[in-house]
Design a protein around this motif. Structure first.
Motif, PDB file in Angstrom:
ATOM      1  N   MET A  91       0.841  -1.209   0.000  1.00  0.00           N
ATOM      2  CA  MET A  91       0.000   0.000   0.000  1.00  0.00           C
ATOM      3  C   MET A  91       0.871   1.253   0.000  1.00  0.00           C
ATOM      4  O   MET A  91       1.763   1.378   0.832  1.00  0.00           O
ATOM      5  CB  MET A  91      -0.880  -0.036   1.265  1.00  0.00           C
ATOM      6  CG  MET A  91      -1.767   1.170   1.489  1.00  0.00           C
ATOM      7  SD  MET A  91      -3.016   1.469   0.212  1.00  0.00           S
ATOM      8  CE  MET A  91      -3.975  -0.031   0.286  1.00  0.00           C
ATOM      9  N   ASN A  92       0.611   2.163  -0.954  1.00  0.00           N
ATOM     10  CA  ASN A  92       1.384   3.402  -0.999  1.00  0.00           C
ATOM     11  C   ASN A  92       0.687   4.485  -0.157  1.00  0.00           C
ATOM     12  O   ASN A  92      -0.050   5.324  -0.661  1.00  0.00           O
ATOM     13  CB  ASN A  92       1.563   3.864  -2.449  1.00  0.00           C
ATOM     14  CG  ASN A  92       2.619   4.943  -2.551  1.00  0.00           C
ATOM     15  OD1 ASN A  92       2.880   5.653  -1.585  1.00  0.00           O
ATOM     16  ND2 ASN A  92       3.231   5.060  -3.712  1.00  0.00           N
ATOM     17  N   TYR A  93       0.940   4.424   1.165  1.00  0.00           N
ATOM     18  CA  TYR A  93       0.296   5.368   2.073  1.00  0.00           C
ATOM     19  C   TYR A  93       0.697   6.812   1.755  1.00  0.00           C
ATOM     20  O   TYR A  93      -0.089   7.735   1.912  1.00  0.00           O
ATOM     21  CB  TYR A  93       0.658   5.042   3.524  1.00  0.00           C
ATOM     22  CG  TYR A  93       0.060   3.748   4.036  1.00  0.00           C
ATOM     23  CD1 TYR A  93      -1.314   3.530   4.010  1.00  0.00           C
ATOM     24  CD2 TYR A  93       0.862   2.741   4.579  1.00  0.00           C
ATOM     25  CE1 TYR A  93      -1.867   2.348   4.493  1.00  0.00           C
ATOM     26  CE2 TYR A  93       0.322   1.563   5.065  1.00  0.00           C
ATOM     27  CZ  TYR A  93      -1.036   1.372   5.016  1.00  0.00           C
ATOM     28  OH  TYR A  93      -1.587   0.212   5.494  1.00  0.00           O
ATOM     29  N   LYS A  94       1.949   6.982   1.328  1.00  0.00           N
ATOM     30  CA  LYS A  94       2.481   8.338   1.108  1.00  0.00           C
ATOM     31  C   LYS A  94       1.636   9.102   0.069  1.00  0.00           C
ATOM     32  O   LYS A  94       1.217  10.227   0.314  1.00  0.00           O
ATOM     33  CB  LYS A  94       3.938   8.231   0.641  1.00  0.00           C
ATOM     34  CG  LYS A  94       4.649   9.551   0.540  1.00  0.00           C
ATOM     35  CD  LYS A  94       6.149   9.309   0.301  1.00  0.00           C
ATOM     36  CE  LYS A  94       6.904  10.616   0.177  1.00  0.00           C
ATOM     37  NZ  LYS A  94       6.642  11.315  -1.074  1.00  0.00           N
ATOM     38  N   VAL A 145      -4.934  13.321  -0.052  1.00  0.00           N
ATOM     39  CA  VAL A 145      -6.041  13.630   0.864  1.00  0.00           C
ATOM     40  C   VAL A 145      -5.732  14.887   1.683  1.00  0.00           C
ATOM     41  O   VAL A 145      -6.631  15.691   1.976  1.00  0.00           O
ATOM     42  CB  VAL A 145      -6.343  12.412   1.776  1.00  0.00           C
ATOM     43  CG1 VAL A 145      -7.394  12.762   2.817  1.00  0.00           C
ATOM     44  CG2 VAL A 145      -6.787  11.217   0.950  1.00  0.00           C
ATOM     45  N   PHE A 146      -4.461  15.087   2.017  1.00  0.00           N
ATOM     46  CA  PHE A 146      -4.065  16.285   2.769  1.00  0.00           C
ATOM     47  C   PHE A 146      -4.422  17.551   1.973  1.00  0.00           C
ATOM     48  O   PHE A 146      -5.016  18.495   2.503  1.00  0.00           O
ATOM     49  CB  PHE A 146      -2.561  16.241   3.045  1.00  0.00           C
ATOM     50  CG  PHE A 146      -2.046  17.382   3.888  1.00  0.00           C
ATOM     51  CD1 PHE A 146      -2.089  17.319   5.270  1.00  0.00           C
ATOM     52  CD2 PHE A 146      -1.501  18.513   3.300  1.00  0.00           C
ATOM     53  CE1 PHE A 146      -1.614  18.359   6.049  1.00  0.00           C
ATOM     54  CE2 PHE A 146      -1.020  19.563   4.070  1.00  0.00           C
ATOM     55  CZ  PHE A 146      -1.076  19.482   5.447  1.00  0.00           C
ATOM     56  N   GLU A 181     -11.537  10.240   7.353  1.00  0.00           N
ATOM     57  CA  GLU A 181     -12.609   9.640   6.555  1.00  0.00           C
ATOM     58  C   GLU A 181     -12.119   9.405   5.120  1.00  0.00           C
ATOM     59  O   GLU A 181     -12.251   8.301   4.570  1.00  0.00           O
ATOM     60  CB  GLU A 181     -13.839  10.562   6.553  1.00  0.00           C
ATOM     61  CG  GLU A 181     -14.961  10.024   5.689  1.00  0.00           C
ATOM     62  CD  GLU A 181     -16.164  10.970   5.607  1.00  0.00           C
ATOM     63  OE1 GLU A 181     -16.207  11.972   6.346  1.00  0.00           O
ATOM     64  OE2 GLU A 181     -17.050  10.686   4.791  1.00  0.00           O
ATOM     65  N   GLU A 182     -11.522  10.449   4.545  1.00  0.00           N
ATOM     66  CA  GLU A 182     -11.028  10.324   3.159  1.00  0.00           C
ATOM     67  C   GLU A 182      -9.864   9.339   3.073  1.00  0.00           C
ATOM     68  O   GLU A 182      -9.721   8.607   2.094  1.00  0.00           O
ATOM     69  CB  GLU A 182     -10.585  11.696   2.631  1.00  0.00           C
ATOM     70  CG  GLU A 182     -11.728  12.674   2.430  1.00  0.00           C
ATOM     71  CD  GLU A 182     -12.773  12.156   1.444  1.00  0.00           C
ATOM     72  OE1 GLU A 182     -12.373  11.614   0.395  1.00  0.00           O
ATOM     73  OE2 GLU A 182     -13.976  12.266   1.727  1.00  0.00           O
ATOM     74  N   HIS A 208      -9.863   6.105   0.634  1.00  0.00           N
ATOM     75  CA  HIS A 208      -8.909   5.905  -0.466  1.00  0.00           C
ATOM     76  C   HIS A 208      -8.007   4.689  -0.252  1.00  0.00           C
ATOM     77  O   HIS A 208      -7.634   4.029  -1.211  1.00  0.00           O
ATOM     78  CB  HIS A 208      -8.057   7.162  -0.678  1.00  0.00           C
ATOM     79  CG  HIS A 208      -8.810   8.245  -1.374  1.00  0.00           C
ATOM     80  ND1 HIS A 208      -9.695   9.081  -0.715  1.00  0.00           N
ATOM     81  CD2 HIS A 208      -8.866   8.599  -2.675  1.00  0.00           C
ATOM     82  CE1 HIS A 208     -10.238   9.915  -1.572  1.00  0.00           C
ATOM     83  NE2 HIS A 208      -9.762   9.647  -2.775  1.00  0.00           N
ATOM     84  N   SER A 209      -7.645   4.396   0.986  1.00  0.00           N
ATOM     85  CA  SER A 209      -6.787   3.222   1.216  1.00  0.00           C
ATOM     86  C   SER A 209      -7.610   1.931   1.209  1.00  0.00           C
ATOM     87  O   SER A 209      -7.068   0.841   1.068  1.00  0.00           O
ATOM     88  CB  SER A 209      -6.012   3.354   2.519  1.00  0.00           C
ATOM     89  OG  SER A 209      -6.901   3.410   3.615  1.00  0.00           O
TER      90      SER A 209
END
Ligand code: GLN
Length: 304
Positions: free
Chosen positions: A1-4, A10-11, A293-294, A298-299
């Protein structure tokens, strides 16, 4: 998973929201913070880190610290602790007196103010130097040897903490506070005054994603069962009368503070901390709630 990638996208999206909530005013010192601050930091169990914005800026963690005080009290007392407080959502604001009368001074859970005040009372009864020993416990948990209470924030809250004074004395009238209310409140205000950054919070909370063990040295802070139960309480009670909404929209155990911080835990994977000081009407970070929430949308990863 590309959390970055997800965090960055989302930020930016969340930061463009027109409505961002309002600053708290009942603890004057909290209103002195720059309302535009916004930071996020995620720490995975294998030590990967990803942060953005004001992720290294320290802020008042307020009620997020109630998770640490519960952790230490639970470690000391074990299941006995539940004789002094319940494990049910309150459906009320964090500082409500409403349910104490019908429940004979037994707080609904450890995360509303009344419950956290009883936890402070338990720690005072069980520790020789409660303030110092609690601090040592968190310093160890967070690997932050310099972590300290903020006199400025504690004094600011103390000077205006009428509801907490009322809560503590009311519980005392039912016999569920064993120590002097002044001493209990003094400890409670210090607990709420701790300051940490999103980076420090997300690292510190990984023990709850890791079955109660620190990720750096596998040191057992609490048992896997206790860790599971603290997560269950965060899911059902971590956001007061907005806990259902958080479970519904974010789908992770979490805990908020009136300083605008939120921490969420994805068991066996990561802990994430978000900070934006403007609050929604429930006293939880407006942008923090939106961001998480977002983020889980998305993840596509939640405990459900
Ligand atoms: N110190 C705050 C209070 O007692 C904590 C509340 C919060 O963070 N929700 O009111």
């Amino acid at each position: 998973m590309n959390y970055k990638n997800i965090i960055e996208k989302v930020f930016l999206d969340t930061n463009n929201f027109p409505d961002k909530g309002i600053m708290p005013n009942y603890i004057p010192e909290l209103a002195n913070v720059d309302p535009a601050m916004f930071g996020v930091h995620l720490t995975t169990l294998n030590g990967e880190n990803c942060g953005i914005g004001a992720n290294l800026e320290k802020f008042s963690i307020q009620s997020i610290a109630k998770v640490f005080s519960l952790t230490l009290a639970y470690k000391i007392l074990g299941e006995e602790i539940w004789k002094r407080l319940d494990v049910e959502p309150s459906g009320t604001k964090f500082d409500s007196l409403l349910l104490l009368e019908i429940n004979n001074g037994i707080p609904r859970n450890p995360f509303v103010n009344s419950g956290a005040i009883v936890i402070c009372d338990i720690l005072i009864s069980n520790l020789d130097n409660p303030k110092e020993e609690f601090l040592e416990f968190i310093r160890d948990l967070s690997d932050l040897p310099d972590l300290n209470y903020s006199d400025k924030i504690a004094d600011s809250e103390k000077a205006n903490g009428y509801r907490n004074v009322a809560l503590c004395n009311f519980i005392k009238s039912f016999g569920n506070i064993k120590n002097d209310p002044t001493e209990v409140l003094d400890f409670y205000f210090d607990l709420c005054s701790l300051e940490m950054s999103c980076q420090q919070l997300s690292y510190t909370f990984t023990y709850l994603a890791n079955g109660g063990k620190k990720i750096t040295n596998n040191h057992k802070m609490i048992s896997p069962s206790q860790s599971k139960r603290i997560n269950a309480l965060m899911l059902t009670c971590g956001f007061y009368d907005e806990s259902g909404e958080f479970a519904f929209k974010v789908g992770l155990p979490g805990k908020s503070g009136v300083g605008g911080g939120i921490v969420a835990v994805y068991p066996n994977n990561y802990a994430i901390a978000v900070w934006s000081p403007r609050l929604n009407p429930h006293g939880n970070s407006f942008l923090g709630m939106k961001f998480l929430e977002e983020f889980t949308t998305h993840s596509e990863l939640t405990i459900f």
